[in-house]
Scaffold this motif. Sequence first.
Motif, short mmCIF file in Angstrom:
data_model
loop_
_atom_site.label_atom_id
_atom_site.label_comp_id
_atom_site.label_asym_id
_atom_site.label_seq_id
_atom_site.Cartn_x
_atom_site.Cartn_y
_atom_site.Cartn_z
N HIS A 215 30.51 -17.05 22.47
CA HIS A 215 30.82 -17.39 21.07
C HIS A 215 29.89 -18.44 20.49
O HIS A 215 29.63 -18.44 19.29
N GLU A 216 29.34 -19.33 21.32
CA GLU A 216 28.51 -20.42 20.80
C GLU A 216 27.29 -19.89 20.04
O GLU A 216 26.93 -20.41 18.98
N THR A 217 26.64 -18.87 20.58
CA THR A 217 25.46 -18.32 19.91
C THR A 217 25.80 -17.79 18.53
O THR A 217 25.08 -18.03 17.55
N THR A 218 26.93 -17.08 18.44
CA THR A 218 27.28 -16.46 17.16
C THR A 218 27.77 -17.48 16.14
O THR A 218 27.56 -17.31 14.93
N VAL A 219 28.41 -18.54 16.60
CA VAL A 219 28.79 -19.63 15.69
C VAL A 219 27.54 -20.12 14.95
O VAL A 219 27.54 -20.24 13.71
N ALA A 257 15.70 -19.40 12.01
CA ALA A 257 16.64 -20.47 12.41
C ALA A 257 17.56 -19.92 13.48
O ALA A 257 18.78 -19.86 13.31
N GLY A 258 16.97 -19.49 14.57
CA GLY A 258 17.73 -18.86 15.64
C GLY A 258 18.80 -19.78 16.21
O GLY A 258 18.72 -21.00 16.10
N PRO A 259 19.82 -19.21 16.85
CA PRO A 259 20.95 -20.00 17.34
C PRO A 259 20.64 -20.78 18.61
O PRO A 259 21.42 -21.65 18.99
N SER A 260 19.53 -20.48 19.27
CA SER A 260 19.13 -21.20 20.48
C SER A 260 17.78 -21.86 20.25
O SER A 260 16.82 -21.19 19.85
N MET A 365 21.39 -25.28 22.11
CA MET A 365 21.89 -24.71 20.86
C MET A 365 21.22 -25.28 19.62
O MET A 365 20.86 -26.45 19.57
N HIS A 366 21.07 -24.43 18.60
CA HIS A 366 20.49 -24.84 17.33
C HIS A 366 21.42 -24.38 16.21
O HIS A 366 21.46 -23.21 15.85
N GLY A 367 22.21 -25.32 15.70
CA GLY A 367 23.15 -24.97 14.65
C GLY A 367 23.72 -26.21 14.00
O GLY A 367 23.44 -27.34 14.41
N LEU A 368 24.52 -25.99 12.99
CA LEU A 368 25.10 -27.07 12.22
C LEU A 368 26.43 -27.52 12.79
O LEU A 368 27.24 -26.69 13.23
N LEU A 369 26.67 -28.82 12.77
CA LEU A 369 27.97 -29.34 13.18
C LEU A 369 29.03 -28.98 12.14
O LEU A 369 30.16 -28.64 12.48
N GLU A 370 28.67 -29.09 10.88
CA GLU A 370 29.54 -28.66 9.78
C GLU A 370 28.67 -28.02 8.71
O GLU A 370 27.49 -28.32 8.59
N LEU A 371 29.28 -27.14 7.92
CA LEU A 371 28.58 -26.53 6.79
C LEU A 371 29.51 -26.57 5.58
O LEU A 371 30.22 -25.60 5.29
#
Length: 381
Positions: A215-219, A257-260, A365-371
């Motif tokens: 699930h982390e990648t898709t988040v 902006a890939g998830p990893s 991981m490469h993603g936002l903590l909040e959006l």
Amino acid sequence: MVLFDHAALGRLRQAGPVHRVESEAGIPFWMVTRWDEARQVLTEPSLSKRQPVDGLPPALRAAMSTQMLLQDPPVHTRLRKLVSAAFTARRIAELEPRIVLLTDRLLDGLTDGDLIDGLAFPLPFEVICELLGIPADERGPFRAWSNTIILGEFGTDAFTLAIESIVDYLRELLDRKRADRSDDLLGALVGAESADVLSSDELVSMAILLLVAGHETTVNLIGNAVYLLCRWPAQKQRLLDDPALVPVAVEETLRLAGPSATTTYRVTTSPLTVGGTTIPAGEQVLVSLLSANRDESRFTAPDDFDLNRHDGGHLAFGHGIHFCLGAPLARLEARVALTRLLARFPETHLAVPPEELRWRTGLLMHGLLELPVHLSATPGR
């Protein structure tokens, strides 16, 4: 940290394809920054994924010593084969109606606020929990455990406690499934254990990997896609005019902006020459997926979010025998989430200036903590 700084990664690419750097903890490794060399490393058979586990606490050793991502053939081949049937194109396509239903339920309750918390996290989390067979009333602690594992520093008390907690829970759940076999992925893996194809530690490691990575990648993929669409309103309008372009938007998000941010480490078992640089035996090698996917020698205008892009071939899900097993599921979940979100809330836009957004800074991981978003008000200018 340079792993997430696109300007710094660009300077490294210009200087060369391979660089010896240090992690924030002072651990030296070799980082590959260009696309051609990344493909070479991702398919190099002399590189090993095995990592030392001697001296680790029991729970960490159980979670890591037999984990599929940290194995080489033939062990990796055997483990991957056991779960690959659950992620075939046909099996994933069968999940689409359920994913649409879950997405619509989440959108029914969505209000202005954090899109990660409202959609990007719960959708893939519920899907992977259902796929694995984790009871709905037992899923509460997993988000905190998963965040600590992904964002925490390896070896800290919090990291070790999260691993111990998830290992203890999964061992107890698997005991229940041994006693009363269930028709889900964990039930199938328990059957493989009973047939002596899978050891007890391998079963626990596989369950952790599927749950966390599942699930982390898709988040991150969903959150990053919405972020990019908010930053590139002309491209968002193209999607609104032609929803058939959503799969293209997903692929362009994966590239830009890939998830990893990186792959997991590989270790040289003998001297290896990459891009004119010889890396000695016994060294850690890391591929910067973010950098390779913005390589100017491979992609035209690589920093642009372009739904008319013709030079595809990103490495967001890796390449070779360790290509992400869950890629078809992540793509499907992202396509459904974007399609339904834009149909329901076509004027979704950022609720804060982009520079105020906080990004995750763990190694992988490469993603936002909040959006934070506004869903239907007139977009800000």
